[in-house]
Design a protein around this motif. Structure first.
Motif, short mmCIF file in Angstrom:
data_model
loop_
_atom_site.label_atom_id
_atom_site.label_comp_id
_atom_site.label_asym_id
_atom_site.label_seq_id
_atom_site.Cartn_x
_atom_site.Cartn_y
_atom_site.Cartn_z
N THR A 198 -52.89 10.49 -51.34
CA THR A 198 -54.35 10.61 -51.30
C THR A 198 -54.99 9.61 -50.36
N SER A 199 -54.30 8.51 -50.07
CA SER A 199 -54.86 7.49 -49.18
C SER A 199 -54.34 7.61 -47.75
N MET A 200 -53.37 8.49 -47.52
CA MET A 200 -52.82 8.68 -46.18
C MET A 200 -53.83 9.38 -45.28
N SER A 201 -53.75 9.09 -43.99
CA SER A 201 -54.52 9.87 -43.02
C SER A 201 -53.89 11.26 -42.92
N THR A 202 -54.63 12.21 -42.37
CA THR A 202 -54.09 13.56 -42.22
C THR A 202 -52.83 13.54 -41.37
N ILE A 203 -52.83 12.77 -40.30
CA ILE A 203 -51.67 12.71 -39.40
C ILE A 203 -50.45 12.16 -40.13
N ASP A 204 -50.64 11.08 -40.91
CA ASP A 204 -49.52 10.49 -41.64
C ASP A 204 -48.99 11.44 -42.71
N ARG A 205 -49.91 12.13 -43.39
CA ARG A 205 -49.47 13.07 -44.43
C ARG A 205 -48.70 14.23 -43.81
N LEU A 206 -49.18 14.75 -42.70
CA LEU A 206 -48.46 15.83 -42.01
C LEU A 206 -47.08 15.37 -41.56
N ALA A 207 -46.98 14.14 -41.08
CA ALA A 207 -45.69 13.60 -40.64
C ALA A 207 -44.71 13.49 -41.81
N MET A 208 -45.20 13.05 -42.96
CA MET A 208 -44.33 12.92 -44.13
C MET A 208 -43.90 14.29 -44.64
N LEU A 209 -44.81 15.24 -44.63
CA LEU A 209 -44.46 16.60 -45.03
C LEU A 209 -43.42 17.19 -44.08
N GLN A 210 -43.58 16.92 -42.79
CA GLN A 210 -42.63 17.43 -41.81
C GLN A 210 -41.25 16.82 -42.02
N LEU A 211 -41.19 15.53 -42.33
CA LEU A 211 -39.92 14.87 -42.62
C LEU A 211 -39.22 15.56 -43.79
N ALA A 212 -39.97 15.84 -44.84
CA ALA A 212 -39.39 16.47 -46.03
C ALA A 212 -38.94 17.90 -45.73
N ILE A 213 -39.72 18.64 -44.95
CA ILE A 213 -39.35 20.02 -44.60
C ILE A 213 -38.05 20.05 -43.81
N ARG A 214 -37.92 19.16 -42.84
CA ARG A 214 -36.69 19.10 -42.05
C ARG A 214 -35.50 18.73 -42.94
N ALA A 215 -35.72 17.81 -43.86
CA ALA A 215 -34.63 17.40 -44.76
C ALA A 215 -34.17 18.57 -45.62
N CYS A 216 -35.13 19.34 -46.14
CA CYS A 216 -34.78 20.52 -46.96
C CYS A 216 -33.98 21.53 -46.15
N LYS A 217 -34.45 21.82 -44.94
CA LYS A 217 -33.77 22.82 -44.11
C LYS A 217 -32.38 22.35 -43.69
N ASN A 218 -32.25 21.07 -43.38
CA ASN A 218 -30.94 20.54 -43.00
C ASN A 218 -29.96 20.63 -44.16
N TRP A 219 -30.44 20.31 -45.37
CA TRP A 219 -29.57 20.38 -46.54
C TRP A 219 -29.11 21.81 -46.78
N LEU A 220 -30.04 22.75 -46.72
CA LEU A 220 -29.70 24.15 -46.95
C LEU A 220 -28.75 24.67 -45.88
N ALA A 221 -28.94 24.23 -44.63
CA ALA A 221 -28.04 24.64 -43.56
C ALA A 221 -26.63 24.08 -43.78
N ASP A 222 -26.55 22.83 -44.21
CA ASP A 222 -25.24 22.21 -44.47
C ASP A 222 -24.50 22.91 -45.61
N LYS A 223 -25.24 23.42 -46.60
CA LYS A 223 -24.61 24.04 -47.77
C LYS A 223 -24.48 25.56 -47.64
N ALA A 224 -24.92 26.14 -46.53
CA ALA A 224 -24.94 27.60 -46.40
C ALA A 224 -23.56 28.21 -46.58
N SER A 225 -22.56 27.62 -45.93
CA SER A 225 -21.21 28.16 -46.03
C SER A 225 -20.67 28.07 -47.46
#
Length: 379
Positions: free
Chosen positions: A43-70
């Motif tokens: 709630t105290s983050m700037s919009t840019i910082d919040r978007l950056a943190m969300l992007q970090l989490a999205i990439r982490a989720c996709k990387n994990w799913l890609a690693d476990k796909a097989s």
């Protein structure tokens, strides 16, 4: 504005992915970190910082799913399946939150007509009845269906009274063969179709290039929504995206791997003109979208006899009017690259080109690379 989409807590995500004594959680650390930061400081983050943190989490989720796909396809363990379900759910929530933050940032900047002198476009003619009915909580059929029905039945629908009579007749006709309710998105559903501009291309989330061929509408804050026409029993039109509210422009677009290849202003509900389409293109350029490959087709509405010696098919206007029993006007279309269109959105002075005269694919390609005008029948 309604609140942000739901985003699960760090504690709930830990519980959903626990393997007992937090077994093997090292590979989930990026997701854990992002969720904990968003929960504590979001709630105290700037919009840019919040978007950056969300992007970090999205990439982490996709990387994990890609690693476990097989492993998920061959011999998944109960724990891997459990975590895959939780990570997928988190990814969807994060993507919704990212689009909402982008939308909120645009909305905070104010209406584009107020901050950039751009004229917005409301629903045209009787189509406005859809919005007023929906605003009152009353389901309304698509005005397109009502008007087509009125035409088939020879009913006048140019006045409010005539339109209302046609709508009532349409609704009570068991043989109408059409949808009976106009499909309007609420805000949370509309967010799923928000296109994001990053690195010169369209994305559906920070890491996924957009692929879409269908209707679009840009709302009064510069947010662009687009999707393939949904398979729904209700009627879907350009007014569906923004609940009949004013737009910068609406029409059809084609996006391939994030690149905007084609865009036009073909919307019967809003009937935007060349100025509205030019404004949309200017806003996209201002947002950093690369339009070097974009073809623009702008419909101008009926042209006068004096400036159309022929359409794209017939040598004489009289022959064109007589074709298929047509007695009405033609539709004038300007086709050009985006930069050429912005320099001359009215198309004045451009040559008329008849596509049927091309003798080879190379000749057609050469002609299509230049700004031109065509005339076609109005359907």
């Amino acid at each position: 504005m309604a609140g942000p989409p739901a985003l699960q807590s760090f504690k709930d995500f830990q519980k959903a992915t626990s393997g007992g004594a937090f077994r093997g959680r090292e590979e989930l650390e990026s997701m854990d970190y992002a969720l904990s930061q968003l929960q504590e400081y979001g709630t105290s983050m700037s919009t840019i910082d919040r978007l950056a943190m969300l992007q970090l989490a999205i990439r982490a989720c996709k990387n994990w799913l890609a690693d476990k796909a097989s492993k998920l396809k061959t011999k998944p363990t109960t724990l891997v399946q459990k975590r895959a379900t939780a990570v997928t759910a988190l990814l969807n929530q994060l993507s919704d939150s990212y689009r909402f933050e982008s939308y909120k940032g645009n909305k905070a900047g104010g209406r584009v007509d107020q901050k950039k002198g751009m004229e917005l476009k409301g629903l045209a003619g009787n189509y406005a009845f859809e919005a007023t009915s929906q605003a009152k909580g009353v389901a309304h059929p698509s005005a397109s269906d009502v008007l087509h029905y009125a035409e088939q039945k020879g009913m006048g629908a140019n006045s409010k009274e005539g339109y209302t009579a046609a709508k009532d007749a349409y609704m009570s006709d068991g043989n109408r063969g059409g949808a009976t309710e106009q499909f309007y998105y609420n805000r949370s559903a509309r967010m799923r179709y928000l296109l994001l501009v990053q690195r010169g291309k369209f994305y559906t989330d920070p890491t996924t290039l957009a692929d879409v061929n269908g209707p679009y509408a840009m709302d009064e804050y510069g947010n662009l929504f687009a999707q393939e026409v949904p398979t729904d029993a209700r009627a879907f039109n350009h007014s569906s995206f923004c609940r009949g509210k004013q737009v910068v422009c609406a029409g059809i677009l084609m996006v391939d791997q994030g690149e905007l290849l084609d865009i036009n202003n073909m919307s019967g509900h809003y009937k935007p003109g060349p100025n509205q389409l030019a404004n949309l293109i200017r806003l996209l350029i201002g947002n950093g979208l690369n339009l070097s490959r974009t073809e623009v087709m702008c419909t101008m509405g009926p042209g006068g006899d004096a400036n159309r010696p022929s359409c794209a098919t017939h040598a004489k206007v009289t022959d064109c009017k007589a074709a298929d029993g047509a007695s009405g006007p033609f539709m004038k279309l300007v086709l050009s690259k985006a930069a050429d269109f912005l320099n001359n959105p009215s198309g004045l002075g451009l040559p008329v080109v008849d596509p049927k005269t091309f003798k080879s694919a190379a000749e057609q390609q050469s002609a299509f690379s230049k700004a031109r005008i065509e005339y076609r029948h109005i359907a």
